[in-house]
Write a protein that holds these residues in place. Structure first.
Motif, PDB file in Angstrom:
ATOM      1  N   ALA A  13      35.715  52.323  53.375  1.00 19.09           N
ATOM      2  CA  ALA A  13      36.458  51.262  54.062  1.00 19.09           C
ATOM      3  C   ALA A  13      37.493  50.648  53.121  1.00 19.09           C
ATOM      4  CB  ALA A  13      35.486  50.191  54.568  1.00 19.09           C
ATOM      5  N   ALA A  14      37.114  50.484  51.881  1.00 16.21           N
ATOM      6  CA  ALA A  14      38.050  49.907  50.907  1.00 16.21           C
ATOM      7  C   ALA A  14      39.255  50.812  50.696  1.00 16.21           C
ATOM      8  CB  ALA A  14      37.338  49.670  49.568  1.00 16.21           C
ATOM      9  N   LEU A  15      39.043  52.125  50.731  1.00 16.15           N
ATOM     10  CA  LEU A  15      40.173  53.050  50.615  1.00 16.15           C
ATOM     11  C   LEU A  15      41.180  52.801  51.734  1.00 16.15           C
ATOM     12  CD1 LEU A  15      39.271  56.728  49.678  1.00 16.15           C
ATOM     13  CD2 LEU A  15      40.446  54.995  48.320  1.00 16.15           C
ATOM     14  N   SER A  16      40.668  52.588  52.956  1.00 16.08           N
ATOM     15  CA  SER A  16      41.568  52.279  54.081  1.00 16.08           C
ATOM     16  C   SER A  16      42.348  51.009  53.805  1.00 16.08           C
ATOM     17  CB  SER A  16      40.784  52.084  55.382  1.00 16.08           C
ATOM     18  OG  SER A  16      40.057  53.227  55.696  1.00 16.08           O
ATOM     19  N   LEU A  17      41.658  50.001  53.309  1.00 18.77           N
ATOM     20  CA  LEU A  17      42.333  48.729  53.022  1.00 18.77           C
ATOM     21  C   LEU A  17      43.414  48.922  51.958  1.00 18.77           C
ATOM     22  CD1 LEU A  17      39.342  46.192  52.896  1.00 18.77           C
ATOM     23  CD2 LEU A  17      41.017  46.502  54.743  1.00 18.77           C
ATOM     24  N   LEU A  18      43.103  49.712  50.922  1.00 21.08           N
ATOM     25  CA  LEU A  18      44.081  49.932  49.855  1.00 21.08           C
ATOM     26  C   LEU A  18      45.274  50.730  50.358  1.00 21.08           C
ATOM     27  CD1 LEU A  18      41.669  50.800  46.917  1.00 21.08           C
ATOM     28  CD2 LEU A  18      43.255  48.865  46.980  1.00 21.08           C
ATOM     29  N   ALA A  19      45.007  51.690  51.259  1.00 22.75           N
ATOM     30  CA  ALA A  19      46.075  52.568  51.728  1.00 22.75           C
ATOM     31  C   ALA A  19      47.014  51.824  52.675  1.00 22.75           C
ATOM     32  CB  ALA A  19      45.476  53.786  52.428  1.00 22.75           C
ATOM     33  N   ASP A  20      46.490  50.848  53.378  1.00 22.07           N
ATOM     34  CA  ASP A  20      47.290  50.181  54.404  1.00 22.07           C
ATOM     35  C   ASP A  20      46.919  48.713  54.455  1.00 22.07           C
ATOM     36  OD1 ASP A  20      48.859  49.491  56.519  1.00 22.07           O
ATOM     37  OD2 ASP A  20      47.619  50.480  58.036  1.00 22.07           O
ATOM     38  N   ALA A  21      47.391  47.972  53.466  1.00 17.42           N
ATOM     39  CA  ALA A  21      46.999  46.571  53.332  1.00 17.42           C
ATOM     40  C   ALA A  21      47.362  45.763  54.570  1.00 17.42           C
ATOM     41  CB  ALA A  21      47.647  45.972  52.088  1.00 17.42           C
ATOM     42  N   SER A  22      48.502  46.068  55.164  1.00 20.98           N
ATOM     43  CA  SER A  22      48.952  45.262  56.299  1.00 20.98           C
ATOM     44  C   SER A  22      48.154  45.566  57.559  1.00 20.98           C
ATOM     45  CB  SER A  22      50.439  45.532  56.564  1.00 20.98           C
ATOM     46  OG  SER A  22      50.600  46.911  56.858  1.00 20.98           O
ATOM     47  N   GLY A  23      47.536  46.755  57.581  1.00 17.53           N
ATOM     48  CA  GLY A  23      46.809  47.143  58.787  1.00 17.53           C
ATOM     49  C   GLY A  23      45.384  46.634  58.840  1.00 17.53           C
ATOM     50  N   ALA A  24      44.959  45.855  57.847  1.00 20.29           N
ATOM     51  CA  ALA A  24      43.574  45.387  57.824  1.00 20.29           C
ATOM     52  C   ALA A  24      43.310  44.454  58.998  1.00 20.29           C
ATOM     53  CB  ALA A  24      43.313  44.653  56.516  1.00 20.29           C
ATOM     54  N   PRO A  25      42.115  44.563  59.563  1.00 23.55           N
ATOM     55  CA  PRO A  25      41.794  43.699  60.703  1.00 23.55           C
ATOM     56  C   PRO A  25      41.840  42.229  60.296  1.00 23.55           C
ATOM     57  CG  PRO A  25      39.854  44.939  59.950  1.00 23.55           C
ATOM     58  CD  PRO A  25      41.021  45.465  59.211  1.00 23.55           C
ATOM     59  N   LYS A  26      42.480  41.423  61.147  1.00 18.99           N
ATOM     60  CA  LYS A  26      42.683  40.006  60.818  1.00 18.99           C
ATOM     61  C   LYS A  26      41.368  39.256  60.699  1.00 18.99           C
ATOM     62  CE  LYS A  26      47.416  39.448  61.628  1.00 18.99           C
ATOM     63  NZ  LYS A  26      47.563  40.889  61.661  1.00 18.99           N
ATOM     64  N   LYS A  27      40.382  39.707  61.483  1.00 14.02           N
ATOM     65  CA  LYS A  27      39.138  38.935  61.494  1.00 14.02           C
ATOM     66  C   LYS A  27      38.286  39.153  60.241  1.00 14.02           C
ATOM     67  CE  LYS A  27      37.149  42.489  64.470  1.00 14.02           C
ATOM     68  NZ  LYS A  27      36.461  42.822  65.709  1.00 14.02           N
ATOM     69  N   LEU A  28      38.724  40.057  59.368  1.00 11.63           N
ATOM     70  CA  LEU A  28      37.985  40.279  58.132  1.00 11.63           C
ATOM     71  C   LEU A  28      38.179  39.069  57.216  1.00 11.63           C
ATOM     72  CD1 LEU A  28      36.418  42.859  57.234  1.00 11.63           C
ATOM     73  CD2 LEU A  28      38.433  43.481  55.908  1.00 11.63           C
ATOM     74  N   GLY A  29      37.092  38.383  56.865  1.00 11.25           N
ATOM     75  CA  GLY A  29      37.212  37.212  55.996  1.00 11.25           C
ATOM     76  C   GLY A  29      37.664  37.607  54.604  1.00 11.25           C
ATOM     77  N   ASP A  30      38.250  36.651  53.878  1.00 11.30           N
ATOM     78  CA  ASP A  30      38.751  36.938  52.531  1.00 11.30           C
ATOM     79  C   ASP A  30      37.646  37.430  51.606  1.00 11.30           C
ATOM     80  OD1 ASP A  30      41.281  36.328  53.172  1.00 11.30           O
ATOM     81  OD2 ASP A  30      41.315  34.349  52.217  1.00 11.30           O
ATOM     82  N   GLU A  31      36.479  36.784  51.704  1.00 16.01           N
ATOM     83  CA  GLU A  31      35.380  37.140  50.814  1.00 16.01           C
ATOM     84  C   GLU A  31      34.858  38.545  51.141  1.00 16.01           C
ATOM     85  OE1 GLU A  31      34.362  35.994  48.157  1.00 16.01           O
ATOM     86  OE2 GLU A  31      32.466  37.068  47.914  1.00 16.01           O
ATOM     87  N   THR A  32      34.751  38.855  52.431  1.00 12.15           N
ATOM     88  CA  THR A  32      34.298  40.189  52.844  1.00 12.15           C
ATOM     89  C   THR A  32      35.291  41.247  52.372  1.00 12.15           C
ATOM     90  OG1 THR A  32      33.287  39.223  54.791  1.00 12.15           O
ATOM     91  CG2 THR A  32      33.635  41.589  54.833  1.00 12.15           C
ATOM     92  N   ARG A  33      36.555  40.939  52.547  1.00 10.35           N
ATOM     93  CA  ARG A  33      37.607  41.849  52.109  1.00 10.35           C
ATOM     94  C   ARG A  33      37.558  42.078  50.594  1.00 10.35           C
ATOM     95  NH1 ARG A  33      42.759  43.137  53.598  1.00 10.35           N
ATOM     96  NH2 ARG A  33      44.174  43.378  51.858  1.00 10.35           N
ATOM     97  N   ARG A  34      37.358  40.999  49.871  1.00  9.74           N
ATOM     98  CA  ARG A  34      37.300  41.096  48.416  1.00  9.74           C
ATOM     99  C   ARG A  34      36.110  41.970  47.989  1.00  9.74           C
ATOM    100  NH1 ARG A  34      34.758  39.712  44.416  1.00  9.74           N
ATOM    101  NH2 ARG A  34      33.168  38.643  45.647  1.00  9.74           N
TER     102      ARG A  34
END
Lengths: 336, 336
Positions: A169-190
């Motif tokens: 999941a983190a690879l997806s976030l790194l590959a497409d930072a803008s496409g991350a789901p908005k509802k993902l909290g900052d702490e969860t994302r971190r």
């Protein structure tokens, strides 16, 4: 650039934690000299290559160093070994400055310090892309025999440490930072991103499980399916996994789009660097407590059976062991 | 390509000599497990990268494997260690087939077999160019203490094994096959090329010199000048070298154009993988006999003095230790 490289090595060594008591001669001679009271050592080599296992600039340079050393230490965790020494072959592309390479070294130093590893030697060469081949030596702790992949018995409980699917999941976030789901909290994302940028080898759990009667262990670097397959083949058992019991990383379902797709990341995604362990079911309770002391859960996800040796199936009989993961990450086909 | 890589590893392992008695668990688990009766081990890592340390197709693929393992073993020779285990991180470019990679493996296997090394583990990853990072573990032989770079004493004789300048001359031959001097005999030419394509780590000489009272040793991978400088700095002595006494490789003068230019190759060329040793002058005769038993000469080329620590000079006072060698070969700046 020869003399510059020697300077670079000196500057890299300065940043590393001082070598531990086993190191009689550290970096700076033809070879490092180590002494160990224990007779058995576990040694592994693990390489990561820019464009294959990580990309720049998505990965900050210290994260490359952290990931390289943590990935190799994860193999030692899977043996139930106490981490000892690391040897680093660094391939440095012309596009990186000396400060850049020192930033990679900072990441190595951070993990070495935290995990009590002596970086006892290394080699720096020019290379087309940034690459690190890390050899780690671990030591058998007296009274705690090293654990291979090959000892699982039919009837063993199958369990995993921590959480799965987070690294993919983190690879997806790194590959497409803008496409991350908005509802993902900052702490969860971190926390998800940390699965790629600061992975934690489960060394304490590995030792606890080895002491607690583990029959077989492997670290999950190629995905639960593939790594369970390695263990099943080495042990000559079948493994049955209850997919509904997989401990999915918080936020993985949001990133993947659904819980089912998060389970696919767990099975096929790899790089979670958790431990998969087989142990007698009566040992599970104590093992769970011992792993909890290390700060993370141990979750029973299935059992070893007398089914077709080398296979891994879910409870519906679907085969999981050949789930490949054939993208930029490459395969951690290494061993030993 | 994940499953293909596991097949490749299995096929590579098949070609290797069987692991020796120290290896309890070899390739195929998370880490190799080794046991040693001796307490001290010497460990080194050495990487070679296509376009930096060798070029294709000038280097046949088995020669790449041979050179990678021999280069790392040369560091163990310089410690006076008995070779034990090797761990190989192989970076494989897409342009090479599985058969090509197996040919590299054949070269590794050839050296492992000849030198009695167990290839106990490895890692295969995609990479932009062919690269091998080789970690070698050697063992202290009972009664023969490992020798560092740091023990030379003023008054020590300085000697080298074998011949110098041949590896650099061979690079010229490989780079420009048609330009080779006609008067170079076939056998001389073949022997020169072998300095690049089949270098021989001086393991037997290293053990003999360690047993025979060597105070300090280093292998000559960066050129006599640079490596003598490393030893002089580590030992805190000055070295004075009689350039006229350098044992030049047969044919090096023909390739270089003159004896003086062949001496430059010896001082600055590198990759000869001979040993430079400092020992009390009264031990030289016996050491020379012991090295001759291993099949090559030991030649006294100078002495250690109380001059400016860390310096290397010829008898006219010209400094030799910073002679760089700044071409495609890159620097073997590694250690430990």
């Amino acid at each position: 650039m020869a003399s510059g490289e020697f300077d670079l090595i000196a500057r890299l060594v300065e940043r590393l934690p001082p070598p531990g008591p086993r190191v009689r001669v550290g970096s700076g001679d033809d070879a490092a000299v180590t002494e160990s009271a224990q007779a058995a050592t576990a040694t592994t080599v693990d390489a990561i290559v820019e464009g294959v296992h990580f990309t720049l600039p998505e990965f900050p340079l210290p994260a490359v160093g952290r990931k390289a050393l943590a990935g190799a230490l994860s193999d030692l965790a899977a043996m139930g070994a106490e981490p000892g020494e690391a040897y680093i072959a660094l391939g440095a592309p012309e596009g990186l400055t000396e400060e850049d390479l020192l930033a990679v070294g900072d990441g190595l130093a951070e993990v070495a310090e935290r995990e009590g590893v002596s970086v006892a030697g290394g080699d720096v060469t020019r290379a087309p892309v940034l690459s690190l081949a890390v050899t780690c030596v671990g030591h058998e702790r007296p009274g705690i025999a090293l654990v291979t992949r090959g000892g699982a018995q039919p009837g063993d409980a199958v369990a995993v440490t921590g959480e799965l699917g987070g690294a993919a999941a983190a690879l997806s976030l790194l590959a497409d930072a803008s496409g991350a789901p908005k509802k993902l909290g900052d702490e969860t994302r971190r926390r998800l991103l940390a699965r790629q940028l600061d992975p934690r080898p489960r060394l304490a759990a590995g030792l606890a499980l080895a002491a607690g009667g583990a029959n077989a262990m492997i670290d999950i670097s190629d995905g639960l399916g593939a790594d369970a397959g390695h263990l099943a083949r080495a042990s000559g058992v079948a493994l049955v996994v209850e997919l509904g019991h997989l401990p999915l990383a918080e936020g993985a379902a949001e990133v993947a789009g659904s819980e089912e797709r998060a389970r696919e990341l767990a099975v096929a995604g790899g790089e979670d660097f958790e431990l998969l362990v087989c142990l007698p079911p009566e040992g599970l309770e104590n093992a769970t407590k011992a792993v909890a002391d290390a700060g993370y859960p141990l979750t029973r996800i299935g059992e070893a059976t007398e089914g077709e040796p080398g296979t891994v199936s879910d409870t519906d009989g679907r085969r999981l062991e050949s789930e490949g993961f054939d993208h930029m990450r490459g395969s951690r086909a290494g061993s030993g």
